[in-house]
Design a protein around this motif. Structure first.
Motif, mmCIF file in Angstrom:
data_model
loop_
_atom_site.group_PDB
_atom_site.id
_atom_site.type_symbol
_atom_site.label_atom_id
_atom_site.label_comp_id
_atom_site.label_asym_id
_atom_site.label_seq_id
_atom_site.Cartn_x
_atom_site.Cartn_y
_atom_site.Cartn_z
ATOM 1 N N UNK A 114 0.828 -1.207 0.000
ATOM 2 C CA UNK A 114 0.000 0.000 0.000
ATOM 3 C C UNK A 114 0.871 1.269 0.000
ATOM 4 N N UNK A 115 0.372 2.460 -0.289
ATOM 5 C CA UNK A 115 -0.908 2.703 -0.937
ATOM 6 C C UNK A 115 -0.913 2.117 -2.355
ATOM 7 N N UNK A 140 -1.670 -5.229 0.821
ATOM 8 C CA UNK A 140 -1.142 -5.646 2.130
ATOM 9 C C UNK A 140 -1.275 -4.580 3.224
ATOM 10 N N UNK A 141 -2.537 -4.325 3.603
ATOM 11 C CA UNK A 141 -2.769 -3.595 4.850
ATOM 12 C C UNK A 141 -2.608 -4.638 5.953
ATOM 13 N N UNK A 216 -11.641 -1.233 8.916
ATOM 14 C CA UNK A 216 -11.679 -2.698 8.955
ATOM 15 C C UNK A 216 -12.389 -3.188 10.216
ATOM 16 N N UNK A 217 -12.023 -2.593 11.344
ATOM 17 C CA UNK A 217 -12.590 -3.045 12.620
ATOM 18 C C UNK A 217 -14.035 -2.582 12.798
ATOM 19 N N UNK A 363 -10.439 -1.443 -1.307
ATOM 20 C CA UNK A 363 -9.777 -0.744 -0.194
ATOM 21 C C UNK A 363 -8.699 0.194 -0.719
ATOM 22 N N UNK A 364 -8.052 -0.220 -1.807
ATOM 23 C CA UNK A 364 -7.029 0.617 -2.428
ATOM 24 C C UNK A 364 -7.617 1.917 -2.941
#
Length: 387
Positions: A114-115, A140-141, A216-217, A363-364
């Motif tokens: 990322x980003x 890959x976050x 995400x959470x 997400x990107x």
């Protein structure tokens, strides 16, 4: 020794970037090996052909699969009967888009650091390309791979915190407090250079991690933000410190702080989430503990692989409780989930549900929209802008 008939072979991994002196390339290689689903067989490890060959030799990659550049690699590997299944892109940010595009067009799955890109336009184009190709794209976050982060996500989703009200996330570091880029440190050189890093410095590098972790959470969608991005060190052009207020859809409010110039902070990523029924707190530097405070009850500490955890958290743990598991294992968890998704794609089946929730191209795009809007807000004096 004969392989058991239903044991899948290791996925053939290629890598672009990650040559000598690179940090993140080594992390990806270790992560890919921990659970033994991948083997590194090809690469264009440096922008210079000679350095790429030298890196390949060190990494035991066959000489004929050490490529002078990523285009030659995408073309050659897509033609080989034993060509790579997937490529890991671990270059500086400005190359992510072109490299990802080349491999997707060659029909090869992609794992990208990322980003995702340096512009929102490129991010959207990549999203279209991934949708058109039907190929797998993993981003890959890595903090989303931690067992207790997955536990927190499940607790929020199950309503254990009630209605979400407040989300606080911070990611402070101190390593760029001086002009480290002048002393030949490659990491500092490219991260402070807009040509290679993109238009955001600290925000693109670690602020996007903080933002992704919060989303995400909580599962919340950002509605608007107000950002103050600042540069303190003389002669630097990219932001080193960001304060941000966040408004989420549904009414929750948040704050995000990321900085790379605050002495005494190493990798202080922290998330706090509060709802009408309780709160959660997680610190990346002590990742094996999750603090849960149900309203009106004593606070409790959940531990990695300990009692009271759900399926997702247990599935992401490798060793007994009390043995510290951390950054590399969380990164490895993403690679393991990616492997399941790639194999499912190859076999034309659904991926296992626990492996399917990894960061990807959407997400990107979200991360780039976040950076773009933050830059716009800061440029306008910190006013509120809509996402």
């Amino acid at each position: 020794m004969s392989q058991h008939h239903d044991t899948p072979r290791r996925l053939r991994l290629g890598m672009v970037g990650g040559g000598q002196g690179a940090f993140i390339g080594g992390v990806h290689r270790i992560a890919a090996r921990i659970d033994d689903h991948f083997e590194l067989v090809a690469g264009a490890f440096a922008s210079d052909a000679e350095r790429s060959r030298a890196a390949a030799a060190e990494l035991q990659v066959a000489e004929e699969r050490a490529y002078p550049d990523y285009r030659a690699m995408a073309e050659a590997e897509s033609q080989r009967p034993d060509g790579i299944d997937v490529v890991a892109i671990v270059t500086p940010n400005h190359l992510h888009f072109d490299v990802a595009k080349a491999f997707l067009e060659a029909g090869i799955h992609v794992i990208c650091d990322k980003p995702m890109t340096t512009t929102l336009e490129d991010a959207r184009e990549l999203e279209e390309l991934v949708e058109r190709s039907g190929l797998f794209f993993g981003l890959t976050h890595n903090y989303s791979g931690y067992p207790l982060v997955r536990q927190a996500r499940d607790m929020v989703a199950a309503g254990e915190l009630g209605e979400l009200r407040v989300v606080q996330v911070e990611y402070p570091q101190d390593w760029l407090s001086t002009r480290l880029e002048d002393s030949g440190v490659k990491q500092a050189e490219w991260r402070t250079d807009p040509q290679r890093s993109g238009p955001a410095g600290c925000l693109g590098d670690i602020g996007t991690h903080a933002y992704h972790l919060a989303r995400f959470v909580t599962g919340l969608e950002l509605e608007s933000l107000a950002a103050d991005m600042h540069t303190f060190v003389e002669g630097r052009v990219l932001d080193e410190n960001v304060h941000m207020m966040l408004r989420f859809r549904g009414g929750a409010r948040g704050m995000l702080w990321s900085s790379q110039v605050v002495p005494g902070n190493e990798n202080g990523l922290k998330l706090r989430v509060y709802g009408s029924q309780g709160g959660l707190e997680w610190h990346q530097e002590t990742p094996n503990r999750l603090f849960h405070s149900p309203l009106g009850e004593p606070s409790r500490i959940l531990t990695r692989n300990g009692p009271g955890l759900g399926e997702a958290a247990l599935a992401a743990s490798r060793i007994p409780p009390g043995h510290p598991e951390g950054y590399l294992e969380a990164f490895a968890q993403l690679y393991t989930d990616f492997a399941e998704q790639i194999r499912a794609h190859q076999a034309g089946r659904q991926a296992a549900p626990l492996a399917a929730n990894t960061p990807g191209v959407t997400d990107g795009v979200d991360g780039l929209a976040f950076i773009t809007r933050a830059l716009a807000s800061s440029a306008a004096g910190g006013g509120w802008v809509d996402m």
